[in-house]
Motif scaffolding. Sequence first.
Motif, mmCIF file in Angstrom:
data_model
loop_
_atom_site.group_PDB
_atom_site.id
_atom_site.type_symbol
_atom_site.label_atom_id
_atom_site.label_comp_id
_atom_site.label_asym_id
_atom_site.label_seq_id
_atom_site.Cartn_x
_atom_site.Cartn_y
_atom_site.Cartn_z
ATOM 1 N N THR A 17 0.835 -1.203 0.000
ATOM 2 C CA THR A 17 0.000 0.000 0.000
ATOM 3 C C THR A 17 0.867 1.249 0.000
ATOM 4 O O THR A 17 0.637 2.181 -0.779
ATOM 5 N N ILE A 18 1.871 1.259 0.853
ATOM 6 C CA ILE A 18 2.796 2.398 0.907
ATOM 7 C C ILE A 18 3.510 2.541 -0.434
ATOM 8 O O ILE A 18 3.632 3.650 -0.972
ATOM 9 N N ARG A 19 3.944 1.425 -1.000
ATOM 10 C CA ARG A 19 4.654 1.425 -2.280
ATOM 11 C C ARG A 19 3.776 1.992 -3.394
ATOM 12 O O ARG A 19 4.245 2.780 -4.216
ATOM 13 N N SER A 20 2.508 1.629 -3.431
ATOM 14 C CA SER A 20 1.625 2.124 -4.494
ATOM 15 C C SER A 20 1.358 3.618 -4.349
ATOM 16 O O SER A 20 1.294 4.335 -5.350
ATOM 17 N N ILE A 21 1.221 4.112 -3.134
ATOM 18 C CA ILE A 21 1.019 5.553 -2.922
ATOM 19 C C ILE A 21 2.271 6.331 -3.325
ATOM 20 O O ILE A 21 2.190 7.384 -3.956
ATOM 21 N N VAL A 22 3.440 5.796 -2.985
ATOM 22 C CA VAL A 22 4.697 6.435 -3.384
ATOM 23 C C VAL A 22 4.816 6.449 -4.902
ATOM 24 O O VAL A 22 5.222 7.447 -5.502
ATOM 25 N N ARG A 96 6.959 15.628 -1.928
ATOM 26 C CA ARG A 96 5.688 15.111 -2.455
ATOM 27 C C ARG A 96 5.324 13.764 -1.840
ATOM 28 O O ARG A 96 4.171 13.529 -1.495
ATOM 29 N N VAL A 97 6.315 12.886 -1.717
ATOM 30 C CA VAL A 97 6.058 11.562 -1.133
ATOM 31 C C VAL A 97 5.648 11.706 0.323
ATOM 32 O O VAL A 97 4.689 11.081 0.784
ATOM 33 N N LYS A 98 6.361 12.555 1.053
ATOM 34 C CA LYS A 98 6.041 12.765 2.464
ATOM 35 C C LYS A 98 4.624 13.324 2.619
ATOM 36 O O LYS A 98 3.844 12.839 3.442
ATOM 37 N N GLU A 99 4.290 14.335 1.814
ATOM 38 C CA GLU A 99 2.949 14.925 1.871
ATOM 39 C C GLU A 99 1.859 13.905 1.578
ATOM 40 O O GLU A 99 0.845 13.838 2.280
ATOM 41 N N SER A 100 2.063 13.114 0.523
ATOM 42 C CA SER A 100 1.018 12.165 0.144
ATOM 43 C C SER A 100 0.845 11.068 1.184
ATOM 44 O O SER A 100 -0.282 10.656 1.464
ATOM 45 N N LEU A 101 1.925 10.602 1.796
ATOM 46 C CA LEU A 101 1.801 9.568 2.820
ATOM 47 C C LEU A 101 1.144 10.108 4.085
ATOM 48 O O LEU A 101 0.313 9.436 4.692
ATOM 49 N N ILE A 102 1.481 11.323 4.462
ATOM 50 C CA ILE A 102 0.852 11.918 5.647
ATOM 51 C C ILE A 102 -0.621 12.205 5.374
ATOM 52 O O ILE A 102 -1.487 11.935 6.203
ATOM 53 N N LYS A 103 -0.915 12.720 4.179
ATOM 54 C CA LYS A 103 -2.288 13.074 3.834
ATOM 55 C C LYS A 103 -3.185 11.838 3.688
ATOM 56 O O LYS A 103 -4.303 11.818 4.193
ATOM 57 N N LEU A 105 -2.401 8.450 4.567
ATOM 58 C CA LEU A 105 -2.316 7.392 5.569
ATOM 59 C C LEU A 105 -2.161 7.903 6.999
ATOM 60 O O LEU A 105 -2.266 7.128 7.942
ATOM 61 N N ASN A 106 -1.843 9.188 7.145
ATOM 62 C CA ASN A 106 -1.641 9.789 8.458
ATOM 63 C C ASN A 106 -0.562 9.042 9.268
ATOM 64 O O ASN A 106 -0.771 8.677 10.417
ATOM 65 N N ILE A 107 0.588 8.822 8.601
ATOM 66 C CA ILE A 107 1.705 8.144 9.263
ATOM 67 C C ILE A 107 2.951 9.012 9.203
ATOM 68 O O ILE A 107 3.113 9.814 8.294
ATOM 69 N N ALA A 108 3.816 8.857 10.172
ATOM 70 C CA ALA A 108 5.087 9.568 10.198
ATOM 71 C C ALA A 108 6.095 8.809 9.325
ATOM 72 O O ALA A 108 6.045 7.586 9.225
ATOM 73 N N ILE A 109 7.013 9.534 8.719
ATOM 74 C CA ILE A 109 8.004 8.945 7.817
ATOM 75 C C ILE A 109 9.356 8.925 8.514
ATOM 76 O O ILE A 109 9.758 9.910 9.131
ATOM 77 N N ASN A 110 10.067 7.814 8.401
ATOM 78 C CA ASN A 110 11.402 7.698 8.961
ATOM 79 C C ASN A 110 12.413 8.380 8.039
ATOM 80 O O ASN A 110 13.047 9.346 8.425
ATOM 81 N N GLU A 111 12.542 7.877 6.804
ATOM 82 C CA GLU A 111 13.457 8.442 5.814
ATOM 83 C C GLU A 111 12.923 8.189 4.424
ATOM 84 O O GLU A 111 12.239 7.196 4.182
ATOM 85 N N ILE A 112 13.283 9.082 3.488
ATOM 86 C CA ILE A 112 13.025 8.869 2.069
ATOM 87 C C ILE A 112 14.354 9.097 1.365
ATOM 88 O O ILE A 112 14.833 10.222 1.269
ATOM 89 N N ASP A 113 14.963 8.011 0.902
ATOM 90 C CA ASP A 113 16.254 8.085 0.234
ATOM 91 C C ASP A 113 16.062 7.952 -1.269
ATOM 92 O O ASP A 113 15.357 7.062 -1.736
ATOM 93 N N ILE A 114 16.694 8.853 -2.021
ATOM 94 C CA ILE A 114 16.596 8.865 -3.475
ATOM 95 C C ILE A 114 17.917 8.348 -4.045
ATOM 96 O O ILE A 114 18.984 8.848 -3.699
ATOM 97 N N HIS A 115 17.829 7.355 -4.929
ATOM 98 C CA HIS A 115 19.002 6.796 -5.603
ATOM 99 C C HIS A 115 18.832 7.032 -7.103
ATOM 100 O O HIS A 115 17.980 6.406 -7.726
ATOM 101 N N VAL A 116 19.622 7.954 -7.657
ATOM 102 C CA VAL A 116 19.544 8.227 -9.091
ATOM 103 C C VAL A 116 20.362 7.145 -9.800
ATOM 104 O O VAL A 116 21.580 7.090 -9.655
ATOM 105 N N GLN A 117 19.677 6.292 -10.544
ATOM 106 C CA GLN A 117 20.304 5.151 -11.198
ATOM 107 C C GLN A 117 20.772 5.454 -12.610
ATOM 108 O O GLN A 117 21.541 4.699 -13.172
ATOM 109 N N GLY A 118 20.293 6.550 -13.175
ATOM 110 C CA GLY A 118 20.703 6.880 -14.531
ATOM 111 C C GLY A 118 20.110 8.194 -14.982
ATOM 112 O O GLY A 118 19.245 8.774 -14.335
#
Length: 141
Positions: A17-22, A96-103, A105-118
Amino acid sequence: MQTVKTDLGEINITKETIRSIVSLGLADVKGVVGNRKSIIKEITDMLRGDASENEVEEAVRTIKVEIKDNKPLINLYIIIKYGVRIPDIAWDIQSRVKESLIKKLNIAINEIDIHVQGIQFPKKIQSRKDLVASNLFVKVF
């Protein structure tokens, strides 16, 4: 699984569920071309001959969700367009990810790490007119 406690009981939110919202939030960001699967998975798919991909499997490989201290830790593996400033797009994705998850699911976020692969470079279309000294080509019989 993420657990949210309310007055009426507990709500269990799965990683899928979290993955699909992200994934939905990531689709709205300009400059993100797509997600990238790991090199190992690409080689495995080539050897197996798997040309078609399932969207859920693709999201599992490119959006990793872990739960630590009852808060999600999210790792995003993305490909961006050429010319986009990486810090700016990373900040935009994180907010954007933080806003959408809080809005949603109303959950706190630990970390959002971005890995640019290309980076996707623009494709140049070359025609005979674009070549240097195109008028010097001679037909050989």
